[in-house]
Design a protein around this motif. Structure first.
Motif, PDB file in Angstrom:
ATOM      1  N   LEU A  25      63.527  10.427  44.053  1.00  0.00           N
ATOM      2  CA  LEU A  25      64.227  10.189  45.386  1.00  0.00           C
ATOM      3  C   LEU A  25      63.698   8.864  46.097  1.00  0.00           C
ATOM      4  CD1 LEU A  25      64.573  13.682  46.983  1.00  0.00           C
ATOM      5  CD2 LEU A  25      66.211  12.444  45.690  1.00  0.00           C
ATOM      6  N   LYS A  26      64.362   8.209  46.603  1.00  0.00           N
ATOM      7  CA  LYS A  26      64.105   6.991  47.405  1.00  0.00           C
ATOM      8  C   LYS A  26      64.790   7.105  48.779  1.00  0.00           C
ATOM      9  CE  LYS A  26      67.542   4.556  44.628  1.00  0.00           C
ATOM     10  NZ  LYS A  26      67.735   5.348  43.546  1.00  0.00           N
ATOM     11  N   ALA A  27      64.344   6.257  49.756  1.00  0.00           N
ATOM     12  CA  ALA A  27      64.584   6.805  50.924  1.00  0.00           C
ATOM     13  C   ALA A  27      64.765   5.340  51.726  1.00  0.00           C
ATOM     14  CB  ALA A  27      63.714   7.712  52.015  1.00  0.00           C
ATOM     15  N   VAL A  28      65.556   5.311  52.846  1.00  0.00           N
ATOM     16  CA  VAL A  28      65.583   4.151  53.841  1.00  0.00           C
ATOM     17  C   VAL A  28      65.363   4.994  55.041  1.00  0.00           C
ATOM     18  CG1 VAL A  28      66.776   2.516  54.911  1.00  0.00           C
ATOM     19  CG2 VAL A  28      67.098   2.783  52.456  1.00  0.00           C
ATOM     20  N   ASP A  29      64.155   4.382  55.928  1.00  0.00           N
ATOM     21  CA  ASP A  29      63.805   5.140  57.122  1.00  0.00           C
ATOM     22  C   ASP A  29      64.579   4.215  58.332  1.00  0.00           C
ATOM     23  OD1 ASP A  29      62.621   6.409  59.109  1.00  0.00           O
ATOM     24  OD2 ASP A  29      60.612   6.300  58.530  1.00  0.00           O
ATOM     25  N   PHE A  30      65.710   4.776  58.878  1.00  0.00           N
ATOM     26  CA  PHE A  30      66.295   3.886  59.952  1.00  0.00           C
ATOM     27  C   PHE A  30      65.539   4.343  61.149  1.00  0.00           C
ATOM     28  CE2 PHE A  30      69.613   3.890  56.673  1.00  0.00           C
ATOM     29  CZ  PHE A  30      70.288   2.673  57.193  1.00  0.00           C
ATOM     30  N   PHE A  31      65.368   3.451  62.185  1.00  0.00           N
ATOM     31  CA  PHE A  31      64.434   3.823  63.235  1.00  0.00           C
ATOM     32  C   PHE A  31      63.161   4.400  62.937  1.00  0.00           C
ATOM     33  CE2 PHE A  31      68.887   5.717  63.653  1.00  0.00           C
ATOM     34  CZ  PHE A  31      69.492   4.544  64.329  1.00  0.00           C
ATOM     35  N   CYS A  32      62.293   3.475  62.246  1.00  0.00           N
ATOM     36  CA  CYS A  32      61.090   3.972  61.589  1.00  0.00           C
ATOM     37  C   CYS A  32      60.311   4.237  62.387  1.00  0.00           C
ATOM     38  CB  CYS A  32      60.703   3.260  60.244  1.00  0.00           C
ATOM     39  SG  CYS A  32      60.326   1.423  60.772  1.00  0.00           S
ATOM     40  N   GLY A  33      60.003   3.276  63.625  1.00  0.00           N
ATOM     41  CA  GLY A  33      58.805   3.424  64.433  1.00  0.00           C
ATOM     42  C   GLY A  33      57.489   3.134  63.940  1.00  0.00           C
ATOM     43  N   ALA A  34      56.505   3.821  64.221  1.00  0.00           N
ATOM     44  CA  ALA A  34      55.215   3.735  63.374  1.00  0.00           C
ATOM     45  C   ALA A  34      55.065   4.168  62.089  1.00  0.00           C
ATOM     46  CB  ALA A  34      54.213   4.440  64.263  1.00  0.00           C
ATOM     47  N   GLY A  35      56.166   4.770  61.510  1.00  0.00           N
ATOM     48  CA  GLY A  35      56.321   5.344  59.988  1.00  0.00           C
ATOM     49  C   GLY A  35      55.776   6.550  59.874  1.00  0.00           C
ATOM     50  N   GLY A  36      55.919   7.517  60.766  1.00  0.00           N
ATOM     51  CA  GLY A  36      55.795   9.098  60.514  1.00  0.00           C
ATOM     52  C   GLY A  36      56.207   9.570  59.611  1.00  0.00           C
ATOM     53  N   VAL A  37      57.761   9.399  59.429  1.00  0.00           N
ATOM     54  CA  VAL A  37      58.437  10.006  58.269  1.00  0.00           C
ATOM     55  C   VAL A  37      58.406   9.309  57.261  1.00  0.00           C
ATOM     56  CG1 VAL A  37      60.944  10.239  57.384  1.00  0.00           C
ATOM     57  CG2 VAL A  37      60.351  10.472  59.659  1.00  0.00           C
ATOM     58  N   THR A  38      58.138   8.024  56.979  1.00  0.00           N
ATOM     59  CA  THR A  38      57.666   7.280  56.004  1.00  0.00           C
ATOM     60  C   THR A  38      56.468   7.837  55.053  1.00  0.00           C
ATOM     61  OG1 THR A  38      58.903   5.207  56.401  1.00  0.00           O
ATOM     62  CG2 THR A  38      57.064   4.944  54.889  1.00  0.00           C
ATOM     63  N   ALA A  39      55.470   7.971  56.202  1.00  0.00           N
ATOM     64  CA  ALA A  39      54.056   8.375  55.704  1.00  0.00           C
ATOM     65  C   ALA A  39      54.165   9.783  54.749  1.00  0.00           C
ATOM     66  CB  ALA A  39      53.093   8.375  56.660  1.00  0.00           C
ATOM     67  N   GLY A  40      54.943  10.590  55.862  1.00  0.00           N
ATOM     68  CA  GLY A  40      55.053  11.964  55.337  1.00  0.00           C
ATOM     69  C   GLY A  40      56.057  12.156  53.930  1.00  0.00           C
ATOM     70  N   PHE A  41      57.064  11.458  53.954  1.00  0.00           N
ATOM     71  CA  PHE A  41      57.943  11.212  52.612  1.00  0.00           C
ATOM     72  C   PHE A  41      56.962  10.875  51.486  1.00  0.00           C
ATOM     73  CE2 PHE A  41      62.575  11.625  53.523  1.00  0.00           C
ATOM     74  CZ  PHE A  41      62.533  12.598  54.361  1.00  0.00           C
ATOM     75  N   VAL A  42      56.172   9.986  51.748  1.00  0.00           N
ATOM     76  CA  VAL A  42      55.419   9.185  50.389  1.00  0.00           C
ATOM     77  C   VAL A  42      54.733  10.475  49.958  1.00  0.00           C
ATOM     78  CG1 VAL A  42      53.719   7.637  49.946  1.00  0.00           C
ATOM     79  CG2 VAL A  42      55.629   6.976  51.166  1.00  0.00           C
ATOM     80  N   GLN A  43      53.715  11.111  51.069  1.00  0.00           N
ATOM     81  CA  GLN A  43      52.832  12.342  50.605  1.00  0.00           C
ATOM     82  C   GLN A  43      53.722  13.273  49.598  1.00  0.00           C
ATOM     83  OE1 GLN A  43      51.469  13.299  54.404  1.00  0.00           O
ATOM     84  NE2 GLN A  43      49.568  12.374  54.109  1.00  0.00           N
ATOM     85  N   ALA A  44      55.156  13.455  50.215  1.00  0.00           N
ATOM     86  CA  ALA A  44      55.886  14.439  49.274  1.00  0.00           C
ATOM     87  C   ALA A  44      56.179  13.874  48.030  1.00  0.00           C
ATOM     88  CB  ALA A  44      57.076  14.771  50.156  1.00  0.00           C
ATOM     89  N   LYS A 354      53.192  15.319  58.771  1.00  0.00           N
ATOM     90  CA  LYS A 354      53.238  16.715  57.967  1.00  0.00           C
ATOM     91  C   LYS A 354      54.386  17.493  58.022  1.00  0.00           C
ATOM     92  CE  LYS A 354      48.179  17.591  57.855  1.00  0.00           C
ATOM     93  NZ  LYS A 354      46.969  18.518  58.308  1.00  0.00           N
ATOM     94  N   MET A 355      54.922  17.169  59.155  1.00  0.00           N
ATOM     95  CA  MET A 355      56.606  17.912  59.316  1.00  0.00           C
ATOM     96  C   MET A 355      57.431  17.125  58.377  1.00  0.00           C
ATOM     97  SD  MET A 355      58.704  18.777  62.776  1.00  0.00           S
ATOM     98  CE  MET A 355      60.266  19.773  62.546  1.00  0.00           C
ATOM     99  N   ALA A 356      57.365  15.895  58.412  1.00  0.00           N
ATOM    100  CA  ALA A 356      58.110  15.033  57.411  1.00  0.00           C
ATOM    101  C   ALA A 356      57.862  15.288  56.039  1.00  0.00           C
ATOM    102  CB  ALA A 356      57.790  13.619  57.921  1.00  0.00           C
ATOM    103  N   MET A 357      56.845  15.627  55.814  1.00  0.00           N
ATOM    104  CA  MET A 357      56.313  15.892  54.335  1.00  0.00           C
ATOM    105  C   MET A 357      56.859  17.083  53.859  1.00  0.00           C
ATOM    106  SD  MET A 357      52.576  16.273  52.345  1.00  0.00           S
ATOM    107  CE  MET A 357      52.268  17.767  53.458  1.00  0.00           C
ATOM    108  N   ALA A 358      57.034  18.280  54.774  1.00  0.00           N
ATOM    109  CA  ALA A 358      57.715  19.482  54.686  1.00  0.00           C
ATOM    110  C   ALA A 358      59.113  19.213  54.150  1.00  0.00           C
ATOM    111  CB  ALA A 358      57.635  20.604  55.490  1.00  0.00           C
TER     112      ALA A 358
END
Length: 372
Positions: A25-44, A354-358
């Protein structure tokens, strides 16, 4: 006549079955801010191609912590999907593509009383929909305040109908980050959608994952005691806002480990005029409890007067790094904005990694196994 040797395997394919190819899977993080979702998705295990945000204050922090992901400073209301396709080399109808749309949410927040300042943000979901409509990614993830679902004026209903019309199925509910190992009581609306399978499920979390303030900021070898107004010029950013004389007296009168402003409500020099005949908002000027999750980390968590953000023992509000780890950012995640206030905003607005990783794990499971 020769008989077959039972010890010889004639079909090597049966002995060495070809392992199924795991989709990437690959993703585009709209409204990414500081990167919380990006960091969690990469961990996943999801590759995040880029983060998009209109705020230039996000750029340094996002790029420093998310190597390999581009930062695109764009106003998506003015950005063309065709240009995004050229920039990231993404195609329409890609089953392995995830669009993340965790747009700014202050307009629908229960704690926001000044709607005109955030009115533009109420339409960002519609701008995001334009990109979904063009690319038709395999998956969509949205996170926002619970008020987005409750407010009849929000564009959520129209977005859901759009998903149905476009052939997506979705699952949505209000989840609490504390059930996903985030040491914080943070309720958020979450929607996951797919056009790949007939069903998609949200991660459920567990009460076993609930953790405390003490578990992440209680170690004084990591978080040495500091005073109000302390400036940490290192990348650790263990900095605390200063307190004026009256606020210092207020927190000194507030019991350690969960005390509240009610403890000095009978002191005319400390009591605020607006609370003299009002019993609500008792968390304001309060201290965190050591052995409970923290309250929701907002963009003003470093301010004593904006909630229960007093340190459990020390006479100060939370430091920037303490707020970040309560959001489940790693202690090495660097916040590189130019001021304490902007860094606080980046931290408070983030989706907890951590929520984004889940969420990322749930998407991977759905892509491989369907909705089981």
């Amino acid at each position: 006549m020769l008989q077959p040797n039972p010890n010889v395997i004639n079909n090597p394919i049966e002995l060495f079955p070809v392992a199924p190819i795991t989709p990437q899977l690959k993703a585009v993080d709209f409204f990414c801010g500081a990167g919380g979702v990006t960091a969690g998705f990469v961990q996943a295990g999801i590759e995040v191609l880029a983060g998009i945000d209109i705020d230039p204050n996000c750029k340094a922090t996002y790029e420093e912590n998310n190597t390999g992901s581009k930062f695109l400073k764009k106003d998506i209301s003015l950005y063309n999907p065709e240009d995004l396709s050229t920039e990231l080399k993404i195609q329409r109808n890609d089953d392995d593509l995830v669009f993340i749309g965790c747009s700014p949410c202050q307009y629908y927040s229960s704690v926001n009383n000044i709607k005109d300042k955030s009115a533009k943000g109420r339409l960002l979901l519609e701008d995001f929909q334009r990109f979904v409509d063009h690319f038709r990614p395999g998956y969509i993830f949205i996170e926002n305040v619970p008020g987005l679902k409750k407010n009849n004026e929000s564009p959520l209903g129209r977005f859901k109908q759009f998903l149905i019309d476009a052939g997506y199925v979705f699952s949505d509910d209000v989840l609490n980050a504390k059930y996903f190992s985030v040491p914080q009581n943070r309720r958020r609306y979450v929607l996951l959608a797919t056009r790949i399978n007939n069903e998609i499920k949200l991660p459920t979390g567990s009460k076993k994952n609930v953790t405390s303030v003490r578990s992440v900021i209680g170690d004084t070898t990591v978080f040495p005691p500091i005073v109000a107004g302390h400036k940490d010029n290192s990348e650790f950013l263990h900095s605390a806002a200063s307190l004026n004389e009256v606020n210092m007296r207020r927190i000194q009168r507030t019991t350690h480990n969960g005390g509240s402003r009610r403890e000095w409500s009978d002191d005319p020099e400390l009591q605020l005029e607006c609370y003299k005949d009002y019993e609500g908002h008792s968390d304001v000027y309060g201290r965190l409890y050591w052995d409970k999750p923290s309250p929701t980390i907002t963009t003003k968590f470093y301010s004593l007067s904006n909630g229960r953000y007093g340190h459990p023992e020390q006479d100060r509000a939370l430091s920037l790094r303490e707020g970040a780890v309560l959001q489940s950012f790693s202690s090495s995640y660097k916040f590189l904005a130019s001021s304490q206030g902007i860094n606080g905003k980046l931290i408070g607005n983030a989706v907890p990694p951590k929520m984004a990783m889940a969420i990322g794990n749930a998407l991977i499971e759905n892509r491989i196994n369907g909705a089981i």
